[in-house]
Design a protein around this motif. Structure first.
Motif, PDB file in Angstrom:
ATOM      1  N   ILE A   1     -14.947 -10.415   1.213  1.00  0.00           N
ATOM      2  CA  ILE A   1     -13.940  -9.669   0.439  1.00  0.00           C
ATOM      3  C   ILE A   1     -12.571 -10.261   0.756  1.00  0.00           C
ATOM      4  CG2 ILE A   1     -12.846  -7.404   0.068  1.00  0.00           C
ATOM      5  CD1 ILE A   1     -16.162  -7.157   1.457  1.00  0.00           C
ATOM      6  N   ALA A   2     -11.836 -10.599  -0.317  1.00  0.00           N
ATOM      7  CA  ALA A   2     -10.511 -11.201  -0.131  1.00  0.00           C
ATOM      8  C   ALA A   2      -9.447 -10.272  -0.709  1.00  0.00           C
ATOM      9  CB  ALA A   2     -10.462 -12.552  -0.841  1.00  0.00           C
ATOM     10  N   PHE A   3      -8.255 -10.331  -0.153  1.00  0.00           N
ATOM     11  CA  PHE A   3      -7.157  -9.501  -0.678  1.00  0.00           C
ATOM     12  C   PHE A   3      -5.831 -10.208  -0.448  1.00  0.00           C
ATOM     13  CE2 PHE A   3      -5.121  -7.899   3.202  1.00  0.00           C
ATOM     14  CZ  PHE A   3      -6.031  -8.342   4.157  1.00  0.00           C
ATOM     15  N   THR A   4      -4.829  -9.817  -1.245  1.00  0.00           N
ATOM     16  CA  THR A   4      -3.482 -10.355  -1.080  1.00  0.00           C
ATOM     17  C   THR A   4      -2.833  -9.650   0.103  1.00  0.00           C
ATOM     18  OG1 THR A   4      -3.355 -10.610  -3.458  1.00  0.00           O
ATOM     19  CG2 THR A   4      -1.280 -10.741  -2.238  1.00  0.00           C
ATOM     20  N   GLN A   5      -2.475 -10.436   1.111  1.00  0.00           N
ATOM     21  CA  GLN A   5      -1.911  -9.843   2.336  1.00  0.00           C
ATOM     22  C   GLN A   5      -0.388  -9.857   2.301  1.00  0.00           C
ATOM     23  OE1 GLN A   5      -0.965 -12.057   5.375  1.00  0.00           O
ATOM     24  NE2 GLN A   5      -0.345 -10.231   6.518  1.00  0.00           N
ATOM     25  N   ALA A   6       0.214 -10.841   1.582  1.00  0.00           N
ATOM     26  CA  ALA A   6       1.666 -10.981   1.538  1.00  0.00           C
ATOM     27  C   ALA A   6       2.018 -12.062   0.538  1.00  0.00           C
ATOM     28  CB  ALA A   6       2.181 -11.386   2.922  1.00  0.00           C
ATOM     29  N   PRO A   7       3.261 -12.149   0.076  1.00  0.00           N
ATOM     30  CA  PRO A   7       4.287 -11.111   0.147  1.00  0.00           C
ATOM     31  C   PRO A   7       4.166 -10.199  -1.064  1.00  0.00           C
ATOM     32  CG  PRO A   7       5.223 -13.131  -0.741  1.00  0.00           C
ATOM     33  CD  PRO A   7       3.755 -13.389  -0.519  1.00  0.00           C
ATOM     34  N   GLY A   8       4.964  -9.132  -1.085  1.00  0.00           N
ATOM     35  CA  GLY A   8       4.917  -8.201  -2.214  1.00  0.00           C
ATOM     36  C   GLY A   8       5.540  -6.873  -1.829  1.00  0.00           C
ATOM     37  N   LEU A   9       5.313  -5.865  -2.664  1.00  0.00           N
ATOM     38  CA  LEU A   9       5.792  -4.511  -2.364  1.00  0.00           C
ATOM     39  C   LEU A   9       4.842  -3.919  -1.328  1.00  0.00           C
ATOM     40  CD1 LEU A   9       6.396  -3.306  -6.029  1.00  0.00           C
ATOM     41  CD2 LEU A   9       8.137  -4.025  -4.373  1.00  0.00           C
ATOM     42  N   ILE A  10       5.376  -3.413  -0.239  1.00  0.00           N
ATOM     43  CA  ILE A  10       4.502  -3.019   0.866  1.00  0.00           C
ATOM     44  C   ILE A  10       3.518  -1.907   0.466  1.00  0.00           C
ATOM     45  CG2 ILE A  10       6.145  -1.425   2.000  1.00  0.00           C
ATOM     46  CD1 ILE A  10       3.706  -3.870   3.722  1.00  0.00           C
ATOM     47  N   GLY A  11       3.995  -0.927  -0.293  1.00  0.00           N
ATOM     48  CA  GLY A  11       3.112   0.171  -0.700  1.00  0.00           C
ATOM     49  C   GLY A  11       1.991  -0.325  -1.601  1.00  0.00           C
ATOM     50  N   SER A  12       2.292  -1.293  -2.446  1.00  0.00           N
ATOM     51  CA  SER A  12       1.284  -1.866  -3.346  1.00  0.00           C
ATOM     52  C   SER A  12       0.274  -2.695  -2.559  1.00  0.00           C
ATOM     53  CB  SER A  12       1.964  -2.767  -4.384  1.00  0.00           C
ATOM     54  OG  SER A  12       2.743  -2.000  -5.260  1.00  0.00           O
ATOM     55  N   LEU A  13       0.787  -3.533  -1.653  1.00  0.00           N
ATOM     56  CA  LEU A  13      -0.091  -4.367  -0.826  1.00  0.00           C
ATOM     57  C   LEU A  13      -1.054  -3.504  -0.013  1.00  0.00           C
ATOM     58  CD1 LEU A  13       2.557  -6.932   0.470  1.00  0.00           C
ATOM     59  CD2 LEU A  13       0.573  -7.518  -0.927  1.00  0.00           C
ATOM     60  N   LEU A  14      -0.512  -2.386   0.505  1.00  0.00           N
ATOM     61  CA  LEU A  14      -1.323  -1.513   1.372  1.00  0.00           C
ATOM     62  C   LEU A  14      -2.563  -0.990   0.642  1.00  0.00           C
ATOM     63  CD1 LEU A  14       1.344   0.551   3.326  1.00  0.00           C
ATOM     64  CD2 LEU A  14      -0.690  -0.510   4.338  1.00  0.00           C
ATOM     65  N   VAL A  15      -2.432  -0.676  -0.642  1.00  0.00           N
ATOM     66  CA  VAL A  15      -3.577  -0.132  -1.380  1.00  0.00           C
ATOM     67  C   VAL A  15      -4.705  -1.161  -1.432  1.00  0.00           C
ATOM     68  CG1 VAL A  15      -4.379   0.809  -3.574  1.00  0.00           C
ATOM     69  CG2 VAL A  15      -2.078   1.367  -2.759  1.00  0.00           C
ATOM     70  N   GLY A  16      -4.368  -2.395  -1.818  1.00  0.00           N
ATOM     71  CA  GLY A  16      -5.391  -3.446  -1.906  1.00  0.00           C
ATOM     72  C   GLY A  16      -5.957  -3.793  -0.540  1.00  0.00           C
ATOM     73  N   ALA A  17      -5.084  -3.853   0.463  1.00  0.00           N
ATOM     74  CA  ALA A  17      -5.525  -4.225   1.812  1.00  0.00           C
ATOM     75  C   ALA A  17      -6.474  -3.174   2.383  1.00  0.00           C
ATOM     76  CB  ALA A  17      -4.309  -4.402   2.723  1.00  0.00           C
ATOM     77  N   GLN A  18      -6.112  -1.905   2.224  1.00  0.00           N
ATOM     78  CA  GLN A  18      -6.967  -0.838   2.778  1.00  0.00           C
ATOM     79  C   GLN A  18      -8.310  -0.791   2.065  1.00  0.00           C
ATOM     80  OE1 GLN A  18      -4.991  -0.534   5.652  1.00  0.00           O
ATOM     81  NE2 GLN A  18      -6.471   1.116   5.649  1.00  0.00           N
ATOM     82  N   PHE A  19      -8.269  -1.022   0.748  1.00  0.00           N
ATOM     83  CA  PHE A  19      -9.510  -1.001  -0.027  1.00  0.00           C
ATOM     84  C   PHE A  19     -10.419  -2.147   0.423  1.00  0.00           C
ATOM     85  CE2 PHE A  19     -12.290  -1.405  -3.666  1.00  0.00           C
ATOM     86  CZ  PHE A  19     -12.498  -0.097  -4.042  1.00  0.00           C
ATOM     87  N   ALA A  20      -9.827  -3.333   0.573  1.00  0.00           N
ATOM     88  CA  ALA A  20     -10.609  -4.506   0.990  1.00  0.00           C
ATOM     89  C   ALA A  20     -11.170  -4.308   2.396  1.00  0.00           C
ATOM     90  CB  ALA A  20      -9.726  -5.756   0.929  1.00  0.00           C
ATOM     91  N   LYS A  21     -10.344  -3.776   3.281  1.00  0.00           N
ATOM     92  CA  LYS A  21     -10.807  -3.555   4.663  1.00  0.00           C
ATOM     93  C   LYS A  21     -11.950  -2.548   4.697  1.00  0.00           C
ATOM     94  CE  LYS A  21      -6.364  -3.760   6.915  1.00  0.00           C
ATOM     95  NZ  LYS A  21      -5.601  -3.193   8.033  1.00  0.00           N
TER      96      LYS A  21
END
Ligand code: KG4
Ligand code: ZN
Length: 341
Positions: free
Chosen positions: A78-98
Motif C-alpha cells: 500500500i502506497a500513499f502520498t507522505q509529503a508535501p501538501g495540506l497536513i489535514g488532507s495528507l493525514l486522511v490518506g496516510a492514516q487510511f494507508a497505514k
C-alpha cells in the motif's frame, strides 16, 4: 486476477481524493474524486478538504480496486502520498494507508508528491491506435509545474532526482490562478485561462518578465504587472478583451518557463525533456514545448492528461520503483506539509 506485484496507491495531498491499482508497473485503474466544495471560496479551504477526503476515500479506493478487477486480498503493498501538501488532507490518506497495511499485513510505501509528478512520465500509455507511447530514458529533465511548485528536476534514475531550479516565490499554477482571479474568473482559474487563451491573441498585451538568476523562477511580479495594467483600463475592458488578456498572460507564463528549460538543457547537456504537474495540462505549454523540441532537436515527453493533475497513478508508479528497491516504511511515519527531497 493475474498474479504480479499489485500496489494500491492513495493520493490525498490537496483537494483530489485518488486511488490507483498498478500490477508490475502497469496502471490498471486511476480513480479521482474532485472536490467542488472549494469553488465558492476562491481557493482550497483546508478543513473542508480534509472532511471531503474522509467522505471520499472509501468509495474511491473501492472503485479503483473494482475497476482493476481485484480485491484487497490481492494487494501486495500500500502506497500513499507522505509529503508535501495540506497536513489535514495528507493525514486522511496516510492514516487510511497505514490502517490497510496493518490490517492486511502488507508493506507500506511512502511517496513524495513532487517525485511522483516527475515519474508520471514513466507511466506507459496507449495511443488511440493501441500503440504504447514512448517514455523518456534517463537522464531526463522535468519541468514540474503545479499549484504549489515550479521546479526543474534532473532525473538520473527513478529514485535519483535532483532539483536544479525552482521558484523563489509563487508557483506557475498560482500565477495562472491569481491572474485569473484579477480577471474575475472562478478558482481554479488555470484551466479557464487556457480555454479562453485559445480564442485570443497572445501578443495583444505585454507583461513584465522577471530577470532571475540561474535556473530559478519568480512569478509574484506578473500578478502585480497584470493588476497595475488592469487598474489603468476603462470600465468594461476585461469583458471586451478577456480572450486576448488570457492569451497574453498564458504566453508570458509559458515564455518564462520555457526560457529556463532551454537554459537547463544548455547547462546539463540533457536533451530529453518532460513536463509534469497540473500546469502541464496547459495546451499553450504543451504546444510550445513540442515546437521548441522540434526546432532544437530535443526529445519531448508529455504525460497523458489524467496523469498531469493530482492523481494516484503517479503515486503507484513511484511506489513500484520503491517496491523493487525494497524502500518500505514503518507504521510510525507521519505525513509532512513541507518536505525537502
Ligand atoms: O498538480 P496540481 O493538480 O495540484 C498541485 O499539486 O498543486 O496543480 C493544480 C494547478 C492549479 O493552479 C491549476 O490552475 C493548474 O494546475 N492547472 C492549469 C491547467 N490545468 C490545471 N493551469 C493552466 N492551464 C491548465 N490547463
Ligand atoms: Zn500536484
Amino acid at each position: 486476477m493475474n498474479k504480479g506485484t499489485c500496489i494500491l496507491a492513495i493520493e490525498s495531498s490537496c483537494d483530489e481524493t485518488s486511488a490507483s491499482v498498478c500490477v508490475d508497473g502497469q496502471i490498471l485503474s486511476n480513480y479521482i474524486a474532485n472536490q467542488s466544495v472549494h469553488e465558492q471560496y476562491g481557493g482550497v479551504v483546508p478543513e473542508l478538504a480534509s472532511r471531503a477526503h474522509i467522505q471520499n476515500i472509501v468509495p474511491v479506493v473501492d472503485a479503483a480496486l473494482r475497476t482493476a478487477g481485484c480485491q484487497l486480498a490481492d494487494v501486495d503493498a500500500i502506497a500513499f502520498t507522505q509529503a508535501p501538501g495540506l497536513i489535514g488532507s495528507l493525514l486522511v490518506g496516510a492514516q487510511f494507508a497505514k490502517s490497510l497495511s496493518l490490517a492486511l499485513q502488507k508493506p507500506l510505501i511512502a511517496v513524495h508528491h513532487m517525485q511522483a509528478h516527475v515519474l508520471a512520465n514513466l507511466i506507459p500509455t496507449r495511443t488511440a491506435e493501441g500503440n504504447e507511447n514512448s517514455v523518456p530514458t534517463f537522464p531526463f529533465l522535468c519541468l514540474t509545474v503545479s499549484g504549489g511548485h515550479t521546479q526543474i528536476v534532473l532525473a538520473k534514475s527513478p529514485l535519483d532526482l535532483e532539483v536544479i531550479g525552482e521558484t523563489i516565490d509563487d508557483a506557475a499554477g498560482e500565477a495562472f490562478d491569481k491572474s485569473a482571479k484579477l480577471l474575475g474568473l472562478p478558482y481554479p482559474g488555470g484551466p479557464l485561462v487556457d480555454k479562453r487563451a485559445k480564442l485570443g491573441n497572445p501578443l495583444a498585451f505585454q507583461f513584465a518578465e522577471p530577470q532571475i538568476p540561474e535556473l530559478n523562477f519568480s512569478f509574484s511580479g506578473l500578478k502585480t504587472s497584470v493588476l497595475y495594467f488592469l487598474q489603468k483600463q476603462p470600465a468594461g475592458f476585461i469583458e471586451q478583451n478577456l480572450d486576448d488578456l488570457c492569451a497574453s498572460i498564458q504566453h508570458t507564463i509559458v515564455n518564462i518557463l520555457l526560457k529556463k528549460v532551454k537554459k537547463a538543457i544548455q547547462q546539463t547537456g540533457v536533451r530529453n525533456v518532460c513536463i509534469a504537474g497540473g500546469v502541464s495540462a496547459n495546451s499553450g505549454l504543451r504546444t510550445a514545448l513540442q515546437q521548441m523540441g522540434e526546432k532544437h532537436g530535443w526529445k519531448t515527453f508529455i504525460p497523458k492528461f489524467e496523469y498531469c493533475t493530482d492523481n494516484a497513478a503517479m503515486i503507484a508508479i513511484t511506489a513500484w520503483y520503491k517496491y523493487q528497491a525494497a524502500e518500505f516504511t514503518t507504521l510510525d511515519i507521519s505525513p509532512s506539509a513541507r518536505a525537502e527531497w
